[in-house]
Structure formats: C-alpha cells, structure tokens
Scaffold this motif. Structure first.
Motif, mmCIF file in Angstrom:
data_model
loop_
_atom_site.group_PDB
_atom_site.id
_atom_site.type_symbol
_atom_site.label_atom_id
_atom_site.label_comp_id
_atom_site.label_asym_id
_atom_site.label_seq_id
_atom_site.Cartn_x
_atom_site.Cartn_y
_atom_site.Cartn_z
ATOM 1 N N GLY A 239 0.810 -1.224 0.000
ATOM 2 C CA GLY A 239 0.000 0.000 0.000
ATOM 3 C C GLY A 239 0.836 1.263 0.000
ATOM 4 O O GLY A 239 2.051 1.232 -0.229
ATOM 5 N N PHE A 240 0.169 2.365 0.280
ATOM 6 C CA PHE A 240 0.797 3.688 0.220
ATOM 7 C C PHE A 240 0.770 4.342 1.600
ATOM 8 O O PHE A 240 0.271 3.755 2.565
ATOM 9 C CB PHE A 240 0.051 4.548 -0.808
ATOM 10 N N LYS A 241 1.282 5.570 1.693
ATOM 11 C CA LYS A 241 1.258 6.315 2.957
ATOM 12 C C LYS A 241 0.472 7.599 2.698
ATOM 13 O O LYS A 241 1.036 8.642 2.428
ATOM 14 C CB LYS A 241 2.694 6.613 3.421
ATOM 15 N N TYR A 242 -0.837 7.475 2.723
ATOM 16 C CA TYR A 242 -1.721 8.547 2.262
ATOM 17 C C TYR A 242 -2.686 9.016 3.344
ATOM 18 O O TYR A 242 -3.672 9.677 3.042
ATOM 19 C CB TYR A 242 -2.545 8.035 1.076
ATOM 20 N N ASN A 243 -2.425 8.650 4.626
ATOM 21 C CA ASN A 243 -3.382 9.018 5.673
ATOM 22 C C ASN A 243 -3.307 10.493 6.041
ATOM 23 O O ASN A 243 -2.254 11.121 5.937
ATOM 24 C CB ASN A 243 -3.143 8.151 6.913
ATOM 25 N N LEU A 244 -4.448 11.039 6.464
ATOM 26 C CA LEU A 244 -4.534 12.451 6.889
ATOM 27 C C LEU A 244 -4.251 12.527 8.386
ATOM 28 O O LEU A 244 -4.826 11.766 9.175
ATOM 29 C CB LEU A 244 -5.940 13.000 6.609
ATOM 30 N N THR A 245 -3.399 13.468 8.809
ATOM 31 C CA THR A 245 -3.087 13.594 10.237
ATOM 32 C C THR A 245 -4.253 14.242 10.989
ATOM 33 O O THR A 245 -5.065 14.969 10.405
ATOM 34 C CB THR A 245 -1.839 14.472 10.468
ATOM 35 N N ASP A 246 -4.321 14.013 12.290
ATOM 36 C CA ASP A 246 -5.325 14.697 13.110
ATOM 37 C C ASP A 246 -5.051 16.200 13.188
ATOM 38 O O ASP A 246 -5.984 16.975 13.403
ATOM 39 C CB ASP A 246 -5.384 14.089 14.518
ATOM 40 N N ILE A 247 -3.810 16.605 13.034
ATOM 41 C CA ILE A 247 -3.503 18.048 13.026
ATOM 42 C C ILE A 247 -4.218 18.701 11.839
ATOM 43 O O ILE A 247 -4.859 19.737 11.974
ATOM 44 C CB ILE A 247 -1.974 18.291 12.925
ATOM 45 N N ALA A 248 -4.123 18.055 10.674
ATOM 46 C CA ALA A 248 -4.792 18.586 9.485
ATOM 47 C C ALA A 248 -6.308 18.469 9.618
ATOM 48 O O ALA A 248 -7.049 19.416 9.298
ATOM 49 C CB ALA A 248 -4.307 17.843 8.239
#
Ligand SMILES: *Cc1c(COP(=O)(O)O)cnc(C)c1O
Length: 386
Positions: A239-248
């Motif tokens: 897979g990829f590294k496409y997660n959204l951070t909680d900061i964003a």
C-alpha cells in the motif's frame, strides 16, 4: 501611497481552527485518529447521504490514485480525462501503469466535452475522470450515460467542487464510482494539505482504507479480537502512505463548519466581479444553470480579440498594479511530459488551446474585502479601457 500587494490566493483560517490544532497538539495524538474519523463523519453529514463513505487522505492526488487503484485500473488500460486540468488529474493514471487519453473541453463551460469523451473510447478504455473546472460541475448526466453504455468507471476530480451541484445534487452524491475533494492551501476549504475520497461503494472504500495505510488490514482481525493487545496486523498489499493527520483534520473540522459562509462570500465576490467587469473586451466566466451552485474556486476571465493587450502583458500590468493573477492551467497537451509521451499537438485541442491563450484567473478568496475586489475590478478596467 500604494496599497499592499494583493496576492492571488490566501487561506482563510479562523481562531476555531487554530484552537482545534492546539488541542490536537496537546492531546498526545497528532497523526490519524479521532479527529480524522470525525472529519470523515462530518463530511458525509455535510453531503447529507448516509449511504456514502468518506476516506480522509493527505491530498486529492492520493485520493484519485486510491480510487483508480481500487477500481482495478492497471497496465494496458486507458483512462479518458480533460487536457484542461492540473497534472495531478492525469498523473495518477500513469502511477498505475495505465494510459491517460486527453480530450478537449466544451468552450462554453471549460469542462470536459462529453462528445470528445465518447469519440475517444476504445476497447482499452476503462474509466473517465471528470474535472469540475473552477467549481462549475461538468455535464455528469452525459458522462454517466456514456459510462453506462460502454461499461466504464467514473471518478470525479472534485478538487474545485466543494460545494457545487449538478442536477440539484451536491457533487459527491452523484452516481459516479468516486469523487475526490482537495483541501490544498488555495482550495475552497483547506487543511494545509489534504483530501477526501467519497464513494457509495463499500468495497471501494474498504480497499482505499487499506491502501491508504501500507496495505495493512487490521479491521478483520479486530472484529473478533478487540479484547487482546493490539499489536497484531496483516499486510495484504504493497500500500501507500496517504493518511490524513489529526492536526490537518482539526483544521478541516472547522473549515467544513464554515463552508456555507465561505461559499456565500465567494458567490458575493463573483457577483461583484460580474457586475463590475461588464462592457469590457473580456469574456466573463460561465454561469451555473438556474438553481445550481457554483463553488467559485476560480474566477477565470478570457481576453477578447479586441483587448488592447495580450494575456501575458495583462498579467504583468496587474502585477504592476499590485495584484496577483494566475493561469489555470497550462493545458496538459503543452506540458513536455504529456506532449512527448503521447505525441500531442495543439491542433487536437483547439478549444483548450484557444482558451489557454486568452485566460486569466483573477484573485477570488474569502479574505478579500469589498474594497479589495473593487481594486481588482478597477485595475482590470484601467488596463482594458485605457
Ligand atoms: C488541486 C488540484 C488537484 C490536486 O489536489 P491536491 O490536494 O493538491 O493533491 C487535482 N486536480 C485539480 C483539478 C486540482 O485543482
């Protein structure tokens, strides 16, 4: 005294966004967690259709890649999209080893021309990626009809289209396979960098969730073993590294709440431009049909043949007047990579080419005051009617 430079775009970040980011930073959980989850739920609630699933990602580019990956696009496949877009729309097709087939626009709307789409269909065609250019919905009825007849998938590049409507329904709720929104710094709402993939296909959503984070599938295991220590996981794909951070996501939660107000301001500014820029050698942006919502991400004018200056000179003169303008976009058929890979020439894209040579994006964003907007209009009038 000269006024300060008016930039082409500025994000509109309020105190609530700032407080929510601070809360996240103090919480001990800064990457994907409770706020990203809440942002996904709020996004579905905003779209008003609980049958939808929203998958938060760290860019619209990532979301488009995940959508096409989940739809099984791969080498040997063709994906039809518009030349009149940002390279991200088409590059994700190449990530998957498939080929992007670029087509021309309808000069009345600047959106992908459904007739050009149909003419480009071959036995290798698998999908259509429609872009809602500037925030005006593409002709989705025609595109979905073509997709049905030729058994093609449809992904909407909705980077400009929050919130826009098509047939009275919000983009994101239509019958396409997926729609992907962008929260890049200059979009109608922002998380700095970020995006949201929306789909009503639970399998597509599940695949995108797994591929968003390294191809790790925790859900299957957790369903049965929520009472054991949570160290175990399974990798089911590269897979990829496409997660959204909680900061964003913290920023996004409040941007989304403010969206109705932000839209109102954009609509107001566009109306002010429309009114003040009449009677000039200038083509105003296409209007939405009655009852439809235009998201007004961009306000794109076209200089007429009778304009006293070229487009390039116009942008220089606006800059000298202290106003930033831009061009959306240099069409893909003129970009070296796309041009050379597919042997493209401007003659194949007469509408996009002509529009490109004449168009300018004027600054339009919610932090502009009425006086700022008036200043833009005065500068345009001064240049075009010396
Ligand atoms: C901004 C934009 C994208 C990419 O969005 P990111 O969130 O920056 O990845 C894709 N397509 C279009 C048409 C855009 O304007």
């Amino acid at each position: 005294m000269t006024a300060a430079f008016l930039p082409f775009a500025l994000p509109d970040i309020g105190e609530e966004e700032i407080a929510e980011v601070v809360d996240t930073l103090r919480s001990g959980w800064v990457t994907t967690g409770p706020k990203a989850k809440r942002f996904e739920r709020d996004f579905v609630a905003y779209l008003g259709d609980q049958a939808l699933e929203a998958v938060a990602v760290n860019s619209a580019t990532a979301g488009l890649h995940l959508a096409l990956e989940a739809l099984g696009i791969g080498p040997g496949d063709e994906v039809i999209t518009t030349t009149h877009t940002f390279t991200a729309t088409a590059e994700v097709v190449r990530y998957l080893g498939a080929d992007a087939v670029l087509v021309d626009i309808d000069p009345a709307t600047l959106n992908i021309d459904p007739r050009a789409v149909e003419a480009a269909v071959t036995p290798a065609t698998r999908a259509i990626v429609a872009v809602h250019y500037a925030g005006l919905a593409a002709d989705m009825a025609a595109i979905l009809d073509i997709a049905k007849r030729y058994k093609l998938k449809v992904v909407e590049d909705a980077a400009h289209a929050l919130p826009a409507t098509c047939g009275g329904r919000l983009i994101g709720t239509l019958a396409s396979d997926a729609a992907v929104f962008s929260f890049y710094a200059n979009k109608t709402i922002t998380t700095g960098e970020g995006g949201m993939l929306v789909t009503r296909n639970p399998e597509l959503a599940a695949r995108a969730r797994v591929m968003r984070l390294h191809g790790i599938n925790r859900d299957a295991f957790y369903r049965f073993t929520a009472n054991v220590p949570s160290w175990y996981y399974e990798v089911v794909a590269p897979g990829f590294k496409y997660n959204l951070t909680d900061i964003a996501a913290a920023i996004g939660l409040h941007q989304l709440k403010r969206l109705p107000n932000l839209l109102r301001r954009r609509v107001e500014l566009a109306a002010q431009f429309d009114e003040q820029l009449t009677g000039l050698p200038l083509l105003l942006p296409p209007k939405p049909a009655a009852g439809e919502t235009h998201a007004w991400h961009l306000y794109v004018v076209r200089l007429s043949a009778g304009a006293p200056v070229s487009r390039d000179r116009f942008i220089e003169l606006m800059f000298e007047a202290g106003i930033g303008c831009s061009v959306h976009y240099i069409p893909l058929h003129l970009q070296p990579y796309w041009r050379d890979r597919y042997g493209l020439t401007p003659e194949r894209f007469p509408h996009s080419q002509r529009v490109y040579e004449q168009m300018v994006s004027l600054p339009l964003y919610t932090r502009m005051s009425d006086a700022d907007a008036q200043r833009v209009c005065n500068a345009v009038r001064g240049i075009l009617r010396p």
